[in-house]
Design a protein around this motif. Structure first.
Motif, PDB file in Angstrom:
ATOM      1  N   HIS A   1       0.838  -1.205   0.000  1.00 15.62           N
ATOM      2  CA  HIS A   1       0.000   0.000   0.000  1.00 15.62           C
ATOM      3  C   HIS A   1       0.879   1.265   0.000  1.00 15.62           C
ATOM      4  O   HIS A   1       0.617   2.211  -0.731  1.00 15.62           O
ATOM      5  CB  HIS A   1      -0.900  -0.039   1.245  1.00 15.62           C
ATOM      6  CG  HIS A   1      -2.132   0.793   1.143  1.00 15.62           C
ATOM      7  ND1 HIS A   1      -3.137   0.743   2.083  1.00 15.62           N
ATOM      8  CD2 HIS A   1      -2.539   1.716   0.222  1.00 15.62           C
ATOM      9  CE1 HIS A   1      -4.086   1.593   1.727  1.00 15.62           C
ATOM     10  NE2 HIS A   1      -3.751   2.195   0.613  1.00 15.62           N
TER      11      HIS A   1
ATOM     12  N   HIS B   1      -3.724   9.431   1.400  1.00 16.07           N
ATOM     13  CA  HIS B   1      -2.848   8.417   2.007  1.00 16.07           C
ATOM     14  C   HIS B   1      -1.913   9.038   3.037  1.00 16.07           C
ATOM     15  O   HIS B   1      -1.619   8.420   4.062  1.00 16.07           O
ATOM     16  CB  HIS B   1      -2.082   7.649   0.927  1.00 16.07           C
ATOM     17  CG  HIS B   1      -2.959   6.682   0.180  1.00 16.07           C
ATOM     18  ND1 HIS B   1      -3.690   7.049  -0.911  1.00 16.07           N
ATOM     19  CD2 HIS B   1      -3.249   5.375   0.416  1.00 16.07           C
ATOM     20  CE1 HIS B   1      -4.398   6.002  -1.341  1.00 16.07           C
ATOM     21  NE2 HIS B   1      -4.147   4.972  -0.551  1.00 16.07           N
TER      22      HIS B   1
ATOM     23  N   TRP C   1     -13.425   6.729   0.276  1.00 17.66           N
ATOM     24  CA  TRP C   1     -12.888   6.963   1.617  1.00 17.66           C
ATOM     25  C   TRP C   1     -14.019   7.268   2.583  1.00 17.66           C
ATOM     26  O   TRP C   1     -14.999   7.917   2.217  1.00 17.66           O
ATOM     27  CB  TRP C   1     -11.914   8.155   1.586  1.00 17.66           C
ATOM     28  CG  TRP C   1     -10.612   7.813   0.918  1.00 17.66           C
ATOM     29  CD1 TRP C   1     -10.400   7.691  -0.432  1.00 17.66           C
ATOM     30  CD2 TRP C   1      -9.371   7.514   1.563  1.00 17.66           C
ATOM     31  NE1 TRP C   1      -9.090   7.331  -0.651  1.00 17.66           N
ATOM     32  CE2 TRP C   1      -8.436   7.228   0.554  1.00 17.66           C
ATOM     33  CE3 TRP C   1      -8.960   7.474   2.903  1.00 17.66           C
ATOM     34  CZ2 TRP C   1      -7.114   6.900   0.827  1.00 17.66           C
ATOM     35  CZ3 TRP C   1      -7.647   7.149   3.186  1.00 17.66           C
ATOM     36  CH2 TRP C   1      -6.735   6.862   2.156  1.00 17.66           C
TER      37      TRP C   1
ATOM     38  N   ASP D   1      -9.286   4.367   4.349  1.00 13.28           N
ATOM     39  CA  ASP D   1      -9.211   3.941   2.946  1.00 13.28           C
ATOM     40  C   ASP D   1     -10.154   2.757   2.742  1.00 13.28           C
ATOM     41  O   ASP D   1     -10.006   1.712   3.378  1.00 13.28           O
ATOM     42  CB  ASP D   1      -7.755   3.515   2.658  1.00 13.28           C
ATOM     43  CG  ASP D   1      -7.478   3.325   1.175  1.00 13.28           C
ATOM     44  OD1 ASP D   1      -8.435   3.092   0.408  1.00 13.28           O
ATOM     45  OD2 ASP D   1      -6.289   3.395   0.796  1.00 13.28           O
TER      46      ASP D   1
ATOM     47  N   HIS E   1      -7.634  -2.375  -2.291  1.00  9.14           N
ATOM     48  CA  HIS E   1      -6.195  -2.580  -2.083  1.00  9.14           C
ATOM     49  C   HIS E   1      -5.809  -2.385  -0.611  1.00  9.14           C
ATOM     50  O   HIS E   1      -4.738  -2.792  -0.203  1.00  9.14           O
ATOM     51  CB  HIS E   1      -5.356  -1.689  -3.019  1.00  9.14           C
ATOM     52  CG  HIS E   1      -5.375  -0.215  -2.740  1.00  9.14           C
ATOM     53  ND1 HIS E   1      -5.473   0.728  -3.737  1.00  9.14           N
ATOM     54  CD2 HIS E   1      -5.292   0.495  -1.594  1.00  9.14           C
ATOM     55  CE1 HIS E   1      -5.444   1.948  -3.196  1.00  9.14           C
ATOM     56  NE2 HIS E   1      -5.334   1.819  -1.901  1.00  9.14           N
TER      57      HIS E   1
END
Ligand SMILES: [Fe+2]
Length: 203
Positions: free
Chosen positions: A27, A72, A127, A160, A164
């Protein structure tokens, strides 16, 4: 000035067993790095663009990769090793954030249930956010699609919800990921953001 991948504030295995070392490595070093690289390319192309049409054509790449980098960068700071491992993850101490959570949701448990229900309903990727409404200064749960950054509220906690972020460990069971992540939420960082958003001052 080009953007760079910010280092994690902990080791890749720090969030085990809730977020696996494999997920954290991929990630951070692959997904987030790609948003950083693509944002730099898009900004460089934008700087060279000569016409409005060329600049408009780059808007989507700027939004997607810029949002990915912003989101992120917030997300890594949002987490910490769990209390079972001697960390501060998952521990909500008495203070202004806890008071605001109780005022808006009744309890931390209620906030978690409402947050998980709302974010589990995101269609596709996106998100989940706990944010401060700038008008009322109250905490609210909001979602954004894709890599859209949170612009309507000041972000306090962001999670998140892209596959992924959890698929390698939790497969299709998004609810298990959402239950697990509360064990590694860094409420001290969340409180810092909450105080900045509600008083304009830093702790
Ligand atoms: Fe992600």
């Amino acid at each position: 000035m080009s953007h760079t991948l910010p280092p994690l504030p902990y080791e890749y295995d720090a969030l085990e067993p809730y977020i696996s070392v494999e997920i954290m490595k991929l990630h951070h070093t692959k997904h987030h790095q790609t948003y950083v690289n693509s944002l730099n390319l898009a900004e460089a192309a934008y700087a060279k663009a000569n016409t409005p049409k060329e600049r408009i054509a780059l808007q989507a790449a700027l939004k997607f990769n810029g949002g990915g980098h912003i989101n992120h960068s917030l997300f890594w700071q949002n987490m910490a090793a769990s209390s079972e491992k001697g960390g501060i993850g998952g521990v909500l101490k008495d203070g202004p954030l806890k008071e605001a959570i109780i005022a808006s949701f009744g309890s931390l448990d209620n906030l978690q249930k409402e947050f998980n229900t709302t974010t589990a309903g995101i269609q596709g990727s996106g998100w989940g956010w706990l944010g401060v409404n700038p008008s009322t200064k109250r905490l609210e749960i909001v979602t954004t699609a894709n890599q859209d950054p949170l612009l309507t509220h000041a972000p306090v906690i962001g999670v998140d919800i892209w596959e992924h972020a959890f698929y390698l460990q939790y497969k299709n069971v998004k609810a298990d990921y959402l239950n697990a992540i509360w064990h590694v939420i860094n409420f001290e960082e969340a409180q810092k953001r909450f105080v900045e958003a509600t008083t304009g001052s830093k702790l």
